[in-house]
Design an enzyme around this catalytic site. Structure first.
Site, PDB file in Angstrom:
ATOM      1  N   TRP A 166      12.407  27.395  33.418  1.00 56.96           N
ATOM      2  CA  TRP A 166      13.421  27.969  34.299  1.00 56.96           C
ATOM      3  C   TRP A 166      13.192  29.444  34.584  1.00 56.96           C
ATOM      4  CZ3 TRP A 166      15.175  31.969  31.494  1.00 56.96           C
ATOM      5  CH2 TRP A 166      15.097  31.869  30.088  1.00 56.96           C
ATOM      6  N   ASN A 167      12.356  30.139  33.816  1.00 56.98           N
ATOM      7  CA  ASN A 167      12.375  31.607  33.898  1.00 56.98           C
ATOM      8  C   ASN A 167      11.717  32.140  35.168  1.00 56.98           C
ATOM      9  OD1 ASN A 167       9.819  30.870  32.809  1.00 56.98           O
ATOM     10  ND2 ASN A 167       9.541  32.932  32.018  1.00 56.98           N
ATOM     11  N   LYS A 190       8.081  18.386  37.561  1.00 56.41           N
ATOM     12  CA  LYS A 190       9.372  18.262  36.874  1.00 56.41           C
ATOM     13  C   LYS A 190       9.894  19.663  36.579  1.00 56.41           C
ATOM     14  CE  LYS A 190      11.536  18.344  32.885  1.00 56.41           C
ATOM     15  NZ  LYS A 190      12.645  18.848  33.556  1.00 56.41           N
ATOM     16  N   PRO A 191      10.835  20.154  37.401  1.00 60.89           N
ATOM     17  CA  PRO A 191      11.391  21.476  37.124  1.00 60.89           C
ATOM     18  C   PRO A 191      12.379  21.397  35.964  1.00 60.89           C
ATOM     19  CG  PRO A 191      12.417  20.525  39.083  1.00 60.89           C
ATOM     20  CD  PRO A 191      11.407  19.521  38.605  1.00 60.89           C
ATOM     21  N   ASP A 192      12.699  22.552  35.399  1.00 62.34           N
ATOM     22  CA  ASP A 192      13.733  22.580  34.369  1.00 62.34           C
ATOM     23  C   ASP A 192      15.056  22.112  34.985  1.00 62.34           C
ATOM     24  OD1 ASP A 192      14.210  23.995  31.481  1.00 62.34           O
ATOM     25  OD2 ASP A 192      15.998  24.128  32.743  1.00 62.34           O
ATOM     26  N   GLY A 241       6.037  26.210  29.042  1.00 66.83           N
ATOM     27  CA  GLY A 241       7.316  26.202  28.341  1.00 66.83           C
ATOM     28  C   GLY A 241       7.144  26.702  26.926  1.00 66.83           C
ATOM     29  N   SER A 242       8.030  26.263  26.056  1.00 67.62           N
ATOM     30  CA  SER A 242       8.030  26.785  24.684  1.00 67.62           C
ATOM     31  C   SER A 242       6.909  26.158  23.862  1.00 67.62           C
ATOM     32  CB  SER A 242       9.374  26.489  24.032  1.00 67.62           C
ATOM     33  OG  SER A 242       9.537  25.096  23.934  1.00 67.62           O
ATOM     34  N   GLU A 263       0.777  26.352  28.676  1.00 69.50           N
ATOM     35  CA  GLU A 263       1.083  27.789  28.795  1.00 69.50           C
ATOM     36  C   GLU A 263       2.370  28.016  28.030  1.00 69.50           C
ATOM     37  OE1 GLU A 263      -0.930  29.831  30.277  1.00 69.50           O
ATOM     38  OE2 GLU A 263      -2.214  28.498  31.437  1.00 69.50           O
ATOM     39  N   LEU A 264       2.277  28.605  26.840  1.00 72.82           N
ATOM     40  CA  LEU A 264       3.417  28.599  25.922  1.00 72.82           C
ATOM     41  C   LEU A 264       3.942  30.016  25.650  1.00 72.82           C
ATOM     42  CD1 LEU A 264       1.900  25.914  23.524  1.00 72.82           C
ATOM     43  CD2 LEU A 264       3.200  25.571  25.635  1.00 72.82           C
ATOM     44  N   CYS A 297       7.277  35.427  29.839  1.00 74.56           N
ATOM     45  CA  CYS A 297       6.381  35.080  28.727  1.00 74.56           C
ATOM     46  C   CYS A 297       5.423  36.211  28.400  1.00 74.56           C
ATOM     47  CB  CYS A 297       5.614  33.809  29.067  1.00 74.56           C
ATOM     48  SG  CYS A 297       4.655  33.957  30.577  1.00 74.56           S
ATOM     49  N   GLU A 395       9.451  34.867  19.137  1.00 79.14           N
ATOM     50  CA  GLU A 395       9.775  35.252  20.513  1.00 79.14           C
ATOM     51  C   GLU A 395      11.300  35.285  20.710  1.00 79.14           C
ATOM     52  OE1 GLU A 395       9.045  32.246  23.564  1.00 79.14           O
ATOM     53  OE2 GLU A 395       7.991  33.761  24.745  1.00 79.14           O
TER      54      GLU A 395
HETATM   55  P1  NAD Z   1      11.065  24.356  27.175  1.00 70.29           P
HETATM   56  O1  NAD Z   1       9.845  23.999  26.446  1.00 70.29           O
HETATM   57  O2  NAD Z   1      12.382  24.071  26.536  1.00 70.29           O
HETATM   58  O3  NAD Z   1      11.116  23.648  28.610  1.00 70.29           O
HETATM   59  C1  NAD Z   1      10.042  23.727  29.519  1.00 70.29           C
HETATM   60  C2  NAD Z   1      10.001  22.461  30.360  1.00 70.29           C
HETATM   61  O4  NAD Z   1       9.729  21.357  29.509  1.00 70.29           O
HETATM   62  C3  NAD Z   1      11.322  22.143  31.055  1.00 70.29           C
HETATM   63  O5  NAD Z   1      11.054  21.591  32.322  1.00 70.29           O
HETATM   64  C4  NAD Z   1      11.920  21.078  30.154  1.00 70.29           C
HETATM   65  O6  NAD Z   1      12.840  20.225  30.807  1.00 70.29           O
HETATM   66  C5  NAD Z   1      10.676  20.313  29.738  1.00 70.29           C
HETATM   67  N1  NAD Z   1      10.807  19.511  28.517  1.00 70.29           N
HETATM   68  C6  NAD Z   1      11.764  19.585  27.553  1.00 70.29           C
HETATM   69  N2  NAD Z   1      11.522  18.663  26.603  1.00 70.29           N
HETATM   70  C7  NAD Z   1      10.389  18.012  26.952  1.00 70.29           C
HETATM   71  C8  NAD Z   1       9.614  16.983  26.357  1.00 70.29           C
HETATM   72  N3  NAD Z   1       9.965  16.426  25.200  1.00 70.29           N
HETATM   73  N4  NAD Z   1       8.491  16.580  26.980  1.00 70.29           N
HETATM   74  C9  NAD Z   1       8.102  17.148  28.136  1.00 70.29           C
HETATM   75  N5  NAD Z   1       8.799  18.135  28.761  1.00 70.29           N
HETATM   76  C10 NAD Z   1       9.932  18.557  28.165  1.00 70.29           C
HETATM   77  O7  NAD Z   1      10.906  25.886  27.527  1.00 70.29           O
HETATM   78  P2  NAD Z   1      12.032  26.916  27.879  1.00 70.29           P
HETATM   79  O8  NAD Z   1      12.619  27.406  26.631  1.00 70.29           O
HETATM   80  O9  NAD Z   1      12.938  26.360  28.893  1.00 70.29           O
HETATM   81  O10 NAD Z   1      11.137  28.054  28.586  1.00 70.29           O
HETATM   82  C11 NAD Z   1      10.890  29.254  27.995  1.00 70.29           C
HETATM   83  C12 NAD Z   1       9.585  29.230  27.210  1.00 70.29           C
HETATM   84  O11 NAD Z   1       8.510  29.070  28.107  1.00 70.29           O
HETATM   85  C13 NAD Z   1       9.323  30.522  26.473  1.00 70.29           C
HETATM   86  O12 NAD Z   1       8.818  30.241  25.197  1.00 70.29           O
HETATM   87  C14 NAD Z   1       8.259  31.193  27.320  1.00 70.29           C
HETATM   88  O13 NAD Z   1       7.440  32.097  26.629  1.00 70.29           O
HETATM   89  C15 NAD Z   1       7.493  30.022  27.822  1.00 70.29           C
HETATM   90  N6  NAD Z   1       6.767  30.374  29.034  1.00 70.29           N
HETATM   91  C16 NAD Z   1       5.413  30.485  28.974  1.00 70.29           C
HETATM   92  C17 NAD Z   1       4.700  30.881  30.112  1.00 70.29           C
HETATM   93  C18 NAD Z   1       3.198  31.057  30.088  1.00 70.29           C
HETATM   94  O14 NAD Z   1       2.601  31.181  31.150  1.00 70.29           O
HETATM   95  N7  NAD Z   1       2.562  31.075  28.936  1.00 70.29           N
HETATM   96  C19 NAD Z   1       5.378  31.140  31.298  1.00 70.29           C
HETATM   97  C20 NAD Z   1       6.757  31.018  31.310  1.00 70.29           C
HETATM   98  C21 NAD Z   1       7.443  30.621  30.173  1.00 70.29           C
END
Ligand code: NAD
Length: 528
Positions: A166-167, A190-192, A241-242, A263-264, A297, A395
């Protein structure tokens, strides 16, 4: 669809509930589905709904994308490039519409939303211009010179699943999709669940740019339902994501024997050397730590500064931070906007409170500002942070940064590397060559010198990604395109099977082959 202002509860931003409703109808389901209510962090009110897709909906979207992919892949890459270039232009042309949606969904400041809108045309233009040559067939050395040759071609994988956070919902829905499409793949995104409308708006613009129907699909819904279903149906996963979710994605991808980029998260260090200009470094710290309210991130969350410059740096940094205007507006103006929701606000507040209880000093900020917006939190600078506090190593992903004095560059490097993460770092020095030397010592996918992150991210020709717990694989550059293709070798013999010709005794053949291969190895050292 109308992309102009209409009368509605969103008059002030030129968005209408009808328009968001129309966007949500782009999501196809195979039956009646529950609706997910999407709320805006600007007021914490609902702004619309999207379907809570299920596994059959995801499978159907991937099937449709797969059917569209084969004819897309057979079109010349120059045609695909021209369509993506047009898409980049449309994103620029619809800047205000997209900015409104991004801001409505995320509550971020308008100039931070602008970074997203500017990023997509840049990426389109880079891959449309440079990408075709990266996908062209390549001639490689054959097994035996003059007798055989080898050519490598790059075939698209099929359907790529993009899972976005979502960020940066606009940038991160498209950054991985653009090279995937150029390479001849289809994409299902699949967006957030908190930010689905911007991905749907982009799908609308892709249509207008000439991308064939169903080639770019969007599936909405809960991550733990839709994410795994998507991973099971596609040929590659580009996940952002995370770290925690990234591990779950990697496990599933592994079981399916497909590839992925992850990309975490990060705990990004910023190192300020003794010879750095403290005013410049302080400006960089403000930009890095508080862009998008720290929900970036690449944002520095730990600053290591030479003890001789600690006090002047803090004076400059705290002074500039206190001047930041926290606010919610659909005009350019506020410097920092909202956090995404109440849960995230609570997490950020808890991290700061725990650090303060453990002895940290708050030099600026350190509190929520419900008077400004339901999820606003002040840009916060901490010192004296206990290394055992969560905020020192995990983080935070909010507008909070800790500053630590260090005795010398060796201590700075050691502490910067004392983390399982390795996403982004920055080094500040008035001697750029020295800055680059120190950068080589940092265990990170990207290290920026005299800039917190933009100089690295916007270098779209250079790969970007994390090491360790920050992920696998790279986006941007040739690496970001080649992840989406299978390298296929076609090797040709001019003399039939490479084997002893009929009637030649095996011993004679063995001696001849040994001599030829030895000669070939020697010649290859001399010939280009
Ligand atoms: P998140 O992992 O909770 O969610 C990210 C995406 O994954 C969402 O679309 C979510 O719906 C989906 N998701 C959730 N559970 C899932 C599953 N079991 N299987 C597959 N997909 C699933 O992340 P967040 O907390 O919403 O986003 C913030 C994190 O993303 C932070 O840790 C940030 O550092 C990281 N991030 C990294 C980068 C990068 O380029 N390295 C860029 C932006 C954000």
């Amino acid at each position: 669809m109308s992309r102009s202002a209409t009368a509605s509860t969103f008059d002030d931003v030129g968005l209408s509930a009808d328009m968001l409703e129309a966007l949500s109808t782009r999501v196809e389901t195979t039956g009646g589905r529950d609706a997910i209510s999407v709320r805006t962090p600007v007021t914490d009110e609902p702004i619309g709904t999207v379907p809570a897709c299920t596994a059959p909906d995801v499978a159907a979207a991937v099937d449709r994308a797969r059917r569209a992919q084969s004819s897309w892949a057979s079109r010349p890459v120059s045609e695909r490039a021209a369509i993506l270039e047009r898409f980049g232009d449309l994103v620029s042309d619809h800047r205000d519409w997209l900015l409104d949606i991004v801001q409505l969904e995320t509550g971020k400041a308008r100039h931070h939303a602008l970074e997203e809108v500017l990023d997509v045309p840049l990426s389109c233009s880079y891959y449309a211009t440079d990408g075709p040559s990266m996908l062209a067939d390549e001639s490689r050395s054959g097994a035996i010179s003059l007798v055989s040759d080898a050519t490598v071609g790059y075939d698209p994988l099929g359907v790529v699943g993009v899972i976005a956070p979502w960020n940066y919902p606009l940038t991160l829905a498209m950054a991985d999709a653009i090279p995937a499409l150029l390479a001849g793949n289809a994409v299902v995104c699949k967006p957030d669940e908190r930010t689905p409308f911007i991905a749907l708006a982009l799908a609308d613009l892709l249509d207008e740019a000439g991308v064939p129907e169903d080639l770019f699909g969007v599936v909405t819904g809960e991550g733990p339902t839709v994410g795994p279903a998507l991973i099971d149906a596609v040929d590659y996963v580009a996940f952002t994501g995370s770290t925690e979710t990234g591990r779950a994605v990697a496990e599933r991808v592994g079981r399916n024997l497909i590839d992925c980029s992850l990309e975490l998260g990060g705990k990004n260090p910023m190192i300020v050397l003794e010879d750095a200009d403290v005013e410049t470094a302080a400006r960089g710290a403000v930009k890095g730590a508080f862009t998008n309210a720290g929900q970036l991130c690449l944002a520095p969350e730990r600053i290591y500064i030479h003890e001789n410059r600690y006090e002047p740096f803090l004076d400059a940094f705290v002074g500039a931070t206190r001047k930041l205007r926290l606010g919610l507006s659909f005009e350019y103006g506020p410097d920092v906007g909202s956090l995404i929701d109440g849960d995230h606000l609570e997490g950020v507040s808890d991290d700061v409170d725990e650090a303060v209880e453990a002895g940290a000093s708050v030099l600026s900020g350190g509190r929520a500002r419900p008077d400004v917006g339901p999820f606003c939190y002040e840009p916060t600078i901490l010192t004296d942070v206990d290394p055992a506090a969560r905020i020192a190593s995990e983080e935070t992903f909010g507008p909070v940064v800790s500053v630590f004095p260090v005795a010398d560059v060796d201590e700075a490097i050691e502490r910067a590397n004392d983390t399982p993460y390795g996403l982004n770092a920055s080094v500040w020095s008035s001697d750029r060559a020295r800055g680059r030397d120190v950068a080589r010592e940092i265990d990170c996918g990207t290290v920026c010198v005299n800039d917190p992150y933009t100089v690295g991210w916007a270098a779209v020709d250079a790969p970007m990604g994390g090491t360790g717990d920050s992920g696998l694989g790279r986006r941007h550059g040739p690496e970001g395109l080649r992840r989406y293709v299978d390298a296929k070798t076609i090797a040709t013999s001019r003399i039939g099977p490479i084997d002893a010709p009929p009637g030649v005794p095996p011993g004679w053949y063995a001696r001849a082959v040994s001599r030829i291969t030895t000669l070939q190895r020697r010649l290859s050292r001399w010939l280009p």
